[in-house]
Design an enzyme around this catalytic site. Structure first.
Site: not given
Length: 797
Positions: A250, A322, A324-325
């Site tokens: 975007s 980030d 997400v791991d």
């Protein structure tokens, strides 16, 4: 002869009957834009004025009535879209499309979105104003389900209409949150590269944050109150086949009064989302004594994610942080249902699920969960090997207040009220852009952020006993990246890297600086912005980075090796200013060259499968510019040749010659036929448009289209060996609000307002969109009331 006449007469009767039947079906199934209807639980009459593009302008005496009406009119244009979006997170796609979607349903169920939605919906306060209005909106949808015509897609797929509940709203939001994440494409792939090739190969991929780029700069005055992988490869493929939009990028910028011709804020926003039909946003203008908003709604979500009125405007881009791991778990060698923790081996949680499959039986499956999250082995086909990998995702682990946040944003009257809603967005990470009539401009990166030590690389799968702890050191929202009325007199976001916070560059999957650099290049020197110049900027197709890449590569070419066409091609490229007009020849040559440049650099080490996954990542886009001047990269040598050690010069030359040869093969020796319009096209696909006989009825396009990926007019595509660039994502709307003349603010949708193929507004903006044109976002009541089509809702006795 008489027999032929009789046959002809019979055929004429049959054709006439078919035309009548099709006409009756079309008349029966198309949305009602005029007349009167009764709506249950309506307190007072509501009038809906439809403008020339099918956008409803809803006038009610109270908010509950207005939102109930919104639910009804939204459903009659977009019920099929609502149905699909609510099914993704809840594992309901196989029930519609059959066995091919079982893997996708398994994956989404294992993410835990549906379980989290159920808990959230059960715990909300019934008298909370946002919940009250959300339920009124759902009531409107459900009355249409009960009394309105059934959309043709339900007939073709054979599924039954079912009532919507609050869980469905949260499931749609959860899918949206997941589609923002890039970790699934990136982290396992980087881990594989590291283990297969070593850290030197990883270093040269330029995946980390860097100071050598265009940053989004923080600015937060002290007195703020007074201021003006591969893991998802299968999922993405499945969703791509279904043409369900993924949220991908975007642009937005907000210009302060000191830089505008009329001394008022100008607000611009174009969220980049995967193209599909219907397009993602449903526009609706609502007016009550306590609520005024021209909003952009996602199917099944009551409150607009983008909106404006006469007081303020707001929009979004993707933060790309980030959240997400991934963790390797170590199984007990004597019991595969146990794994190692600090306290020894403990049992996995076993989760059992079932999936309804079209024309078949229910599929039963189970998956394991560790303290980190679901074990994806056996759920995501791309998770190879025996080592269990768990996924930890902030979205499902924290209290979900996203609906409260969206309600708060849509009901704010000033910057101070607006800011109070922002900390409630824990995930997905969003850049929220803001401007108002008082002259304030602001950018806020919203997400629950936390401390990440320098020693922790969040873009790798963590080894057993390593990585971030379960109890994270959370940061207060005031530490998030943000800028409020900065000295530059503008704020912007283009998914590029934000400035440092809490002593660190926050890790993420940021897109390259290309769009951000161009936005700053255009905004900074100019101090007389108006709506015309802003609309030209939002459709800008010039890359300020790619001519630099050509300069870096061209100096390595050995012109003695080039054919006549090759010499003309490189001479033309050296003069190119980076524009992507339909007539551009250089755009075609450049992209063909870059594809071969990437293929010859990376495919020998990665192999076909990993190379194709690499092409789908954000970091691939980021590394092209730095790689173009890195003559010492370990990637240059072709490991498939044992007797030669290839250099960057070798790769650049062979890639350019292959590009020219392939263009000659596809389009002939005349460079005039190598125009961008011949290779860059857009088609808005409907899931049922995959059936060849129904493609022209359900799909919109194809059209040649200017623009490319990572220019402001970001009409993106994936590289492959075809050399054709079918646009897959781009501006899901372009909207510009000028506070010196709010009633003449402008916008456009990629296809049309309605998702009903029998509506005249199914595709009536498509050619305008391709041509970079706009239409007015009407807010003047006297002008609106002149509408030819008025749908009146009355209380039901």
């Amino acid at each position: 002869m008489n027999l032929l006449k009789k046959i002809g007469a019979i055929l004429l009767v049959i054709i006439t009957l078919l035309i009548i039947i099709v006409g009756v079906i079309a008349y029966t199934l198309k949305p009602d834009y005029s007349g009167e209807k009764e709506l249950a639980n309506l307190q007072q009459e509501v009038k809906v004025y439809y403008d020339d593009y099918g956008i409803p302008h809803i006038y009610g005496e109270n908010e509950k009535d207005a939102f109930r009406t919104l639910g009804y009119v939204h459903a009659q244009d977009r019920l099929w879209q609502m149905e699909l979006l609510r099914r993704i997170a809840s594992g309901g796609l196989s029930e519609v499309f059959g066995v091919d979607l079982i893997g996708t349903d398994k994956f989404f169920l294992s993410l835990g979105i549906a379980d989290a939605s159920k808990l959230t919906a059960a715990s909300v306060a019934e008298n909370d104003e946002g919940v009250v209005l959300a339920k009124a909106y759902l009531d409107g949808i459900n009355q249409f389900i009960t009394e309105g015509p059934t959309p043709i897609e339900f007939h073709l797929t054979g599924i039954e209409k079912k009532a919507f509940v609050l869980e469905d709203v949260y499931n749609t939001i959860g899918y949206m949150a997941f589609s923002f994440a890039m970790a699934h494409k990136t982290d396992p792939l980087l881990t594989t590269i590291n283990s297969k090739l070593g850290p030197n190969y990883l270093k040269d991929l330029h995946v980390g944050s860097t100071i050598d780029t265009e940053w989004i700069k923080n600015y937060n005055p002290a007195s703020s109150d007074s201021i003006q992988n591969n893991l998802t490869a299968a999922v993405n493929k499945a969703l791509g086949v279904l043409d369900i939009p993924l949220f991908e990028g975007s642009n937005s910028w907000v210009i302060a009064p000191d830089k505008t011709k009329n001394g008022k804020v100008i607000f611009a926003n174009d969220p980049h989302i995967g193209f599909a039909q219907p397009s993602v946003w449903y526009e609706a203008h609502m007016e009550t004594p306590t609520y005024s908003k021209y909003g952009y709604h996602i199917a099944g979500i009551p409150f607009p994610l983008l909106g404006h009125n006469r007081k303020l405007a707001y929009g979004i881009t993707m933060f790309e942080n980030d959240d997400v791991d991934f963790y390797f778990e170590q199984n007990n060698p004597d019991n595969e249902n146990q794994y190692l923790t600090e306290g020894g081996y403990v049992d996995y949680e076993i989760v059992n699920k079932s999936i309804k499959v079209k024309d078949s039986y229910e599929v039963q499956f189970s998956y394991k969960k560790s303290i980190h999250g679901p074990i994806l082995n056996g759920i995501a086909d791309q998770v190879k090997g025996d080592r269990p990998i768990a996924m930890s995702w902030v979205y499902t682990q924290m209290e979900n207040k996203v609906i409260d946040a969206i309600y708060g944003l849509s009901h704010s009257n000033n910057l101070k009220e607006f800011k109070t809603a922002l900390p409630k967005i824990h995930a997905p990470g969003l850049n929220i852009m803001y401007g108002d009539e008082e002259g304030n401009v602001a950018w806020f990166a919203t997400a629950q952020l936390y401390q990440i030590p320098d020693s922790v690389n969040t873009k790798m799968v963590f080894e057993v006993g390593e990585g971030l702890p379960l109890e994270k050191d959370l940061l207060d929202f005031k530490e998030n990246p943000q800028a409020i009325n900065p000295p530059s007199n503008y704020v912007y976001s283009a998914n590029n890297q934000p400035d440092s916070i809490a002593g660190m560059l926050y890790p993420g999957y940021y897109l390259p600086e290309n769009r951000g650099k161009r936005i700053v290049e255009l905004l900074a020197p100019k101090n007389d912005w108006d709506i015309t110049s802003a609309s030209e900027m939002i459709t800008d197709v010039i890359s300020s980075v790619e001519p630099e890449i050509i300069t870096n590569l061209a100096k390595l070419l050995d012109v003695s090796l080039l054919s006549e066409n090759g010499l003309m091609a490189i001479d033309s490229l050296k003069m190119w200013r980076g524009d992507y007009e339909l007539s551009s020849i250089e755009a075609t040559i450049y992209n063909r060259w870059i594809y071969y440049f990437l293929e010859n650099t990376f495919e020998d080490e990665l192999g076909d499968e990993l190379f194709n996954q690499f092409l789908s990542t954000h970091f691939m886009k980021r590394l092209i510019a730095p790689l173009s001047k890195d003559e010492d990269s370990v990637w240059w040598d072709d490991v498939s040749t044992t007797d030669v050690n290839e250099s960057m010069v070798d790769i650049v030359n062979i890639s350019f010659m292959e590009a020219v040869a392939s263009l000659e093969k596809d389009f002939g020796n005349n460079l005039d036929y190598w125009r961008w319009e011949r290779v860059h096209t857009i088609e808005h696909g409907h899931p049922i448009g995959q059936i060849a006989a129904l493609r022209s009825f359900f799909n919109v396009g194809p059209y040649p289209v200017h623009g490319t990926r990572e220019v402001i007019n970001n009409l993106a595509f994936s590289y492959d060996d075809t050399g054709y660039y079918k646009t897959t994502s781009g501006p899901s709307t372009r909207r510009i609000i000028d506070f010196s003349d709010v009633e003449n603010s402008i916008s456009i949708l990629p296809t049309g307002q309605s998702g009903n193929p029998f509506s005249e507004h199914y595709r009536d903006q498509a050619e305008m969109y391709v041509n970079g044109e706009f239409r007015k976002m009407m807010m003047n009541k006297e002008e609106i009331q002149k509408s030819k089509e008025i749908l009146t809702f009355k209380p039901k006795d």
